[in-house]
Structure formats: structure tokens, C-alpha cells
Design a protein around this motif. Structure first.
Motif, PDB file in Angstrom:
ATOM      1  N   ASN A 124      -6.527  -5.504   7.249  1.00 22.94           N
ATOM      2  CA  ASN A 124      -7.286  -4.248   7.264  1.00 22.94           C
ATOM      3  C   ASN A 124      -7.233  -3.571   8.625  1.00 22.94           C
ATOM      4  N   SER A 125      -7.306  -4.372   9.679  1.00 22.98           N
ATOM      5  CA  SER A 125      -7.224  -3.832  11.027  1.00 22.98           C
ATOM      6  C   SER A 125      -5.866  -3.175  11.262  1.00 22.98           C
ATOM      7  N   LEU A 126      -4.799  -3.831  10.791  1.00 20.80           N
ATOM      8  CA  LEU A 126      -3.450  -3.284  10.914  1.00 20.80           C
ATOM      9  C   LEU A 126      -3.346  -1.949  10.182  1.00 20.80           C
ATOM     10  N   LEU A 127      -3.763  -1.925   8.920  1.00 22.84           N
ATOM     11  CA  LEU A 127      -3.658  -0.702   8.114  1.00 22.84           C
ATOM     12  C   LEU A 127      -4.518   0.419   8.689  1.00 22.84           C
ATOM     13  N   ASN A 128      -5.719   0.086   9.143  1.00 24.79           N
ATOM     14  CA  ASN A 128      -6.590   1.109   9.749  1.00 24.79           C
ATOM     15  C   ASN A 128      -5.979   1.664  11.035  1.00 24.79           C
ATOM     16  N   THR A 129      -5.384   0.802  11.837  1.00 25.83           N
ATOM     17  CA  THR A 129      -4.770   1.251  13.084  1.00 25.83           C
ATOM     18  C   THR A 129      -3.586   2.169  12.791  1.00 25.83           C
ATOM     19  N   ILE A 135       3.856   4.311  18.336  1.00 23.90           N
ATOM     20  CA  ILE A 135       4.503   3.005  18.503  1.00 23.90           C
ATOM     21  C   ILE A 135       3.414   1.986  18.811  1.00 23.90           C
ATOM     22  N   LEU A 136       3.312   0.983  17.946  1.00 17.07           N
ATOM     23  CA  LEU A 136       2.309  -0.069  18.115  1.00 17.07           C
ATOM     24  C   LEU A 136       2.975  -1.376  18.513  1.00 17.07           C
ATOM     25  N   PHE A 137       2.377  -2.059  19.468  1.00 19.60           N
ATOM     26  CA  PHE A 137       2.800  -3.424  19.771  1.00 19.60           C
ATOM     27  C   PHE A 137       2.006  -4.356  18.880  1.00 19.60           C
ATOM     28  N   GLU A 146      -3.133   3.992  10.148  1.00 22.12           N
ATOM     29  CA  GLU A 146      -3.704   5.232   9.628  1.00 22.12           C
ATOM     30  C   GLU A 146      -4.228   6.106  10.779  1.00 22.12           C
ATOM     31  N   ARG A 147      -4.908   5.483  11.710  1.00 23.73           N
ATOM     32  CA  ARG A 147      -5.526   6.213  12.829  1.00 23.73           C
ATOM     33  C   ARG A 147      -4.464   6.846  13.735  1.00 23.73           C
ATOM     34  N   VAL A 148      -3.440   6.106  14.102  1.00 26.87           N
ATOM     35  CA  VAL A 148      -2.442   6.643  15.055  1.00 26.87           C
ATOM     36  C   VAL A 148      -1.444   7.595  14.385  1.00 26.87           C
ATOM     37  N   SER A 149      -1.356   7.519  13.064  1.00 29.90           N
ATOM     38  CA  SER A 149      -0.360   8.327  12.360  1.00 29.90           C
ATOM     39  C   SER A 149      -0.907   9.644  11.809  1.00 29.90           C
ATOM     40  N   SER A 150      -2.182   9.833  11.921  1.00 26.61           N
ATOM     41  CA  SER A 150      -2.737  11.061  11.340  1.00 26.61           C
ATOM     42  C   SER A 150      -2.988  12.129  12.376  1.00 26.61           C
ATOM     43  N   VAL A 154       0.821  -1.214   0.000  1.00 25.04           N
ATOM     44  CA  VAL A 154       0.000   0.000   0.000  1.00 25.04           C
ATOM     45  C   VAL A 154       0.856   1.266   0.000  1.00 25.04           C
ATOM     46  N   GLY A 155       2.150   1.104  -0.324  1.00 26.67           N
ATOM     47  CA  GLY A 155       2.990   2.271  -0.543  1.00 26.67           C
ATOM     48  C   GLY A 155       3.890   2.732   0.587  1.00 26.67           C
TER      49      GLY A 155
END
Length: 119
Positions: A108-113, A77-79, A115-119, A23-24
């Protein structure tokens, strides 16, 4: 986005890298906490994903160290770990982790998480 993956499992690192690069994202891999700290000399992550149980330096120790380095002090930082107990999650929060995902992860859960914590 630049993402640092820290996990002692080569298989998990490859799976995460493939998922994120598809996804880039640009990915740098480290096999444990000490390796991760060394990689920071040349790689500037915007998000870090770390395992909990690793040799040489575990995820809790790594997160504590990262929170004292200017370059990583405020990064998400994600565990990503097999540990799901509320006690371990609390230790992660106290160390400075932003979020917690349990293996095996859903793409999808990983990518959404992220996205959520990085924005």
C-alpha cells in the motif's frame, strides 16, 4: 501507467511487477542501469523505480543519466533499496530522485507513493 523497474534481483522485479500489474500498471523490467537505458529505446515509462546497489551501473549513476535524457528528464524516479541512511537519501535527492522507499516494501505504501509522485 507505464512503470520501469530497475533491480538486479529477479525476485524483487517479479514481486514489484506482480504488485503493479495487479492494479493495472504496465511494467517493463531491467536488471541494472545499463539495461534500463537500453529498454528506454522501446518503452516509454511514466514512472521509474530503481534499486541503488546494482552491477554495471548503480542507481545514483542511472538517475543522473536519466535526468539528462529528454524522455525521462521530468519523470518521477523512486529509489527502492535496503539503504535507508540520510546520507544516501541525500545523494539520491542530489542525483535527481523524486522519492525513497526502503525494502522490504509495503504494498500500500508503494502504490500510494507512486500515485502521489505521478499525479
Amino acid at each position: 501507467m507505464n512503470i520501469l523497474i530497475v533491480d538486479d534481483s529477479r525476485t524483487i522485479r517479479k514481486l514489484l511487477s506482480d504488485t503493479l500489474e495487479a492494479v493495472g500498471h504496465t511494467v517493463c523490467q531491467a536488471k541494472d542501469g545499463i539495461d534500463a537505458l537500453e529498454k528506454l529505446e522501446k518503452f516509454s515509462p511514466e514512472t521509474i523505480i530503481t534499486d541503488l546497489n546494482m552491477p554495471r551501473m548503480n542507481g545514483i549513476e542511472l538517475v543522473k543519466k536519466l535526468r539528462h535524457i529528454n524522455k525521462t528528464k521530468f519523470l518521477p524516479i523512486l529509489f527502492l533499496t535496503t539503504e535507508g541512511s540520510s546520507e544516501m537519501k541525500e545523494k539520491g535527492r542530489q542525483a535527481g530522485a523524486t522519492g525513497w522507499l526502503v525494502k522490504p516494501f509495503d504494498k500500500n505504501s508503494l502504490l500510494n507513493t507512486i500515485e502521489r509522485v505521478s499525479s
